[in-house]
Structures are given as C-alpha cells and as structure tokens.
Design an enzyme around this catalytic site. Structure first.
Site, PDB file in Angstrom:
ATOM      1  N   ARG A 372       0.821  -1.214   0.000  1.00 57.12           N
ATOM      2  CA  ARG A 372       0.000   0.000   0.000  1.00 57.12           C
ATOM      3  C   ARG A 372       0.854   1.262   0.000  1.00 57.12           C
ATOM      4  O   ARG A 372       0.331   2.360  -0.006  1.00 57.12           O
ATOM      5  CB  ARG A 372      -0.963  -0.022   1.191  1.00 57.12           C
ATOM      6  CG  ARG A 372      -1.936  -1.172   1.107  1.00 57.12           C
ATOM      7  CD  ARG A 372      -3.063  -1.127   2.108  1.00 57.12           C
ATOM      8  NE  ARG A 372      -3.837  -2.363   1.993  1.00 57.12           N
ATOM      9  CZ  ARG A 372      -3.771  -3.388   2.814  1.00 57.12           C
ATOM     10  NH1 ARG A 372      -2.952  -3.339   3.835  1.00 57.12           N
ATOM     11  NH2 ARG A 372      -4.497  -4.456   2.635  1.00 57.12           N
ATOM     12  N   VAL A 373       2.161   1.097   0.008  1.00 57.71           N
ATOM     13  CA  VAL A 373       3.073   2.243  -0.116  1.00 57.71           C
ATOM     14  C   VAL A 373       3.502   2.385  -1.572  1.00 57.71           C
ATOM     15  O   VAL A 373       3.624   3.477  -2.110  1.00 57.71           O
ATOM     16  CB  VAL A 373       4.290   2.084   0.822  1.00 57.71           C
ATOM     17  CG1 VAL A 373       5.311   3.177   0.587  1.00 57.71           C
ATOM     18  CG2 VAL A 373       3.831   2.099   2.267  1.00 57.71           C
TER      19      VAL A 373
END
Length: 513
Positions: A372-373
């Site tokens: 999710r980064v």
C-alpha cells in the site's frame, strides 16, 4: 473477591486475608488465593495497574515475578514470569510500581536473548545502560512522516513488484514451509551486503531452538550477526514468554528508531503469538470468542504493529520497519488471525504453495500480494523499469491457464506467454543471494526491453549470471551509477540492452519458426 467467596476459603487462607486487612494497605499488598497453570489469583492490590510487575513470596525465599493482566474489582489475575514451584495460597504479593522493562541499547547487538533480555548464547552477561518499556504507546500522527525511503530486500520479485519502505509494516503470509522465513532472512542479509546500516531484530516465537541456532550460524556466516539481535522462545517456554517476545523485540528496535537510526524487525510468527495469548486468556477465565480467541486479540497485534513507524524530521527521522509472518492453513486468507493482521498492515506478500512446488522461488503470488506504499518506496531506477511488470505477469498467469485448453493461439497471445515465462525465470532467485539495485535494474532491462526474448527458458539463469558478470567486469562505473538509484538515462539503457543482446547471442538462440 466477594465476602461469600472468602468464607468458602480454607481457614488458613481466611486468617491470612483477615490479617492483611487489619495490618496492611490493600492498595499495595495482596494475598494469593489460588495458583495453577502459571496464573496467580490475588486478593487485594487494588492499586495495581495493567502489566505492572508484582513480587510473590515463595517457599524458597526469592520472590517470583508476575505481571497483572486481569484487573477485577476485588481480585487480580496475574501471569507468572518465573516457575510457580514454591508459590502457595496465602503467600503475600507486593506491587513494585514498575511496568515490565527489557534491556535495550547497542550492547544487545550480536546477541541471542530471551524476552526478558537474559542471554541464551552463552557469551556472558549483557551490560546495558538503558531499559525500555515492553509496552508503550505508538507514535502519533504528527510524530510520523510518510514512508518514502526503500527498505531493499534484495529480492527482485519484492523490490520490483511489492516494494517495502522504511517504517512500513508488510505482512508475509502463506502456508507452512513455503519460504516465508527465507524472505525475511534474505532481507536481513541484504542490509549487511548493501551496507545500509539497518539493524535487524529477529523474534522467534515458539520456534524450535535447533532452527534458531541454525539461523544464527547462517547469519554469522553471512556477516550479518554483528548488526542483529535475536529474541528467541521455543515451544517448551511458558505462554507468557511467547506473549512478551514480540513486544520485547519492538522495545529493542525502538531504541534505534528513537536515536535517528533504522531498524528492521521480523516477527516469526504472529500465529503462534495469538495462540499463546489465547492460552493465557482462557486460563484467566476471559470469555472466548471466535475460534476461542479473546475479544481483544485484534488489539493485541494492532498495538504491537503500530509502533513501527517512520519518524518525522523533528524527531530524528529514524524508522522501525516490521515484517510480521502469519501461517495460514490450506491458503485460507479469510481465517480470523490472517484477516486481522492483513487489516493492520500496509500490504502483504502472499507465498503460494503451488508456485513453491513448481520450483518458482520465492513463491510470491503476484495477484494476491500488494504494497500500500507502492512506488513511494522504490528507487527511481527500479520504478522506471518495473512499471509494466506486474500487469505482464498477471496476464501471463491467466493466459497460461487458458492455453492449457486451447490448441490454436494467435501470435500476440504466444508472445505474451513467452514474455511471461521469461519474466518468471528472471524473478526466480536462490536463497541467501540478494541482488543490489543495479543488478536488479540490469536484469529487468534485459527482460522488458526484449533482449532476452530468444533465450530458451532453461538457459535464462546462466544468461543472467553471464550478463551480471560482464556488467561488473566491463561496466563497473555504470553499475555504480545505477546503484545510487537515479533513473537511468537513455544512453545507460541502450548500453545495458546492447550487452544483454550480446549475451543472448552467445547462448543457444531459438530456431526461427
């Protein structure tokens, strides 16, 4: 404890309680009413706090330590840290006014310890100058900074597809024996090989000590142990030690995070941690919920993993990166503990059994793994060459499954399948052999720019080895430039592709059909 219950106790215990009431302060002193399975029930101690260390009198004279977990109106449920032999009903219990602490500091590096900081490696006492709280609040929103620095794993399939950044929490999940720990260990080895200065903390929760010993020997062999702390517990250890292990490891990692340094912590694995907590909770008579876990099992892991963070510049910009490991049963990602931890973390790397058995290692599922980064945690060099990689691999997996049943395929589909097979071979990697940023960029350029399209599948690995050897020998300056992480210029890309094409020619080129 109600008056009724007190009357039902033995005369000797009742006398001890009545004596305590008349002579001592029930806020700070208590009496053991019953003990068993590592849990002590105490009457009194009305001033005790959650996780406070208590001292219980024993027959041997040396007090046994316990920590408070159940805080009821008149009774406390505490979990023993020492052996319960010598602890009897009627024994006095005193508060210490301290919460659980563990030794922290650079003196811990290179050592194997238990969750209380006691050495297990036979190298003598560890003389630290500081201690850290096992439980402490996570940094708030204002104390954090967005994750933007890469935490290079050295595994091309992770750094290119599901990149991890410093301060991130990336879950490694999969069935038993699918290479989860191998991914974490390679990440630790890469920190030493690339001289990143990142401190490694490996927390073994209920792992066989023979496995931990073999791991420590491997880390010494790879030159990683000098910047590593190993917190070890075995299946033979009591549940409280398994429960404390990840919190103790986190406290050790926070020391480096708070002192402008970077640390990586691996929890191997949190499934066993949840089971240990369930055991303690059931013994403490807490109501069981789904799968017999207590209602606060989500909070157990969320308050642990929230402590991993990238701190703001004002606080020194240090970081603590977490790689929790969860073991699934038959790939069931929708089970209780896996879904809990997936929702806490910033992405997951799913290790697929089928890929592992096919010899595709690391057996990372492209479809179910996510960060999710994302690109924020990639170097510009890797980002520039890995753009279409995920889509091409996902398409390949779909087309490969379809092509098993289709006899006649068009040229475009055939090319995509061939490219997918090439990329799959490129992403295969032996254990204990992490790649630098430059090596990864060179390999991906050779694959995505079509230079290796004519190399037979079984010759891809030796072709890659030959390519990297030539680049290191004849283009050392170019490799140094790529290792700095900047986006490669058109000239650099052309040079790499030209060398890759020369390598491809030197291998058996497929006959043009």
């Amino acid at each position: 404890m109600s008056e009724l219950n007190v009357k039902e106790l033995s005369q000797e215990l009742q006398t001890a309680i009545e004596g305590l009431r008349s002579t001592e302060n029930l806020q700070e002193t208590g009496v053991v009413t019953r003990v068993g399975d590592g849990v002590v029930w105490i009457y009194g101690l009305r001033g005790a706090g959650f996780s406070e260390v208590l001292e219980v009198e024993t027959d041997g004279g040396t007090p046994a330590r316990a920590f408070a977990l159940n805080l009821l109106e008149d009774e406390i449920g505490a979990v023993l840290l020492d052996k319960e032999t010598g602890v009897r009903a009627g024994a006095k219990v005193r508060m210490t006014g301290r919460n659980l602490e563990v030794p922290i500091g650079p003196e811990m590096l290179g050592r194997v310890v238990d969750p209380l900081g006691r050495p297990l490696d036979g190298l003598g006492e560890i003389k630290t100058k500081q201690t850290g709280l096992i439980e402490r609040p996570a940094p708030g929103v204002m104390a954090r900074k967005s994750v933007h620095e890469p935490m290079a794993t050295g595994l091309i399939s992770i750094d290119a597809l599901v990149p991890i950044g410093r301060g991130q929490r990336e879950l490694i999940i999969g069935d038993r024996q699918t290479g989860k720990t191998a991914v974490a260990i390679d990440t630790m080895i890469n920190q030493a090989k690339q001289k990143t200065g990142v401190v490694n903390i490996y927390v073994a929760i209920g792992q066989k000590l023979s496995k931990v010993a073999a791991l420590v020997e491997r880390l010494k062999l790879e030159g990683v142990m000098d910047q590593t702390i190993v917190v070890a517990t075995s299946p033979a250890d009591p549940a409280p030690l398994l429960y404390l292990a990840p919190y103790a490891g986190t406290a050790m990692g926070e020391y480096f995070r708070d002192n402008k340094e970077h640390a990586l912590i691996i929890y191997d694995d949190l499934s066993k941690h949840a089971v240990a907590y369930r055991q303690m909770s059931l013994l403490l008579r807490r109501p069981p919920g789904r799968e017999a876990y207590p209602g606060d099992v989500f909070y157990l892991h969320s308050r642990l993993l929230e402590r991993s963070a990238k701190l703001s510049d004002e606080l020194g910009a240090g970081s603590l990166t977490a790689l929790p490991i969860i073991e699934t049963q038959a790939g069931a990602l929708d089970a209780y503990i896996p879904t809990n931890v997936i929702s806490i973390t910033d992405g997951q790397i799913f290790m697929e059994s089928n890929l592992f058995y096919q010899g595709i290692r690391p057996a990372i599922s492209v479809g179910l793994s996510v960060s999710r980064v994302g690109g924020s945690a990639q170097t510009k060099a890797t980002k520039s060459v890995a753009g279409s990689l995920r889509v091409e691999l996902a398409q390949f997996r779909e087309l490969a499954a379809f092509s098993q049943f289709a006899s006649d395929l068009d040229e475009d589909t055939k090319k995509r399948i061939e490219r997918g097979r090439l990329l799959t071979e490129i992403l295969k990697q032996k254990q204990y052999s992490p790649y630098s940023v430059a090596e990864q960029v060179v390999m991906l350029l050779a694959a995505t720019k079509g230079a290796f399209d004519d190399v037979p599948t079984d010759k891809v690995a030796p072709a890659v080895h030959d390519l990297l050897s030539r680049m290191k020998q004849h283009h050392a300056k170019l490799m140094t430039t790529l290792n700095e992480g900047a986006k490669p210029s058109d000239e650099v890309v052309k040079n790499v592709v030209d060398v890759a094409k020369e390598v491809a020619k030197s291998f058996k080129v497929k006959a043009q059909a």
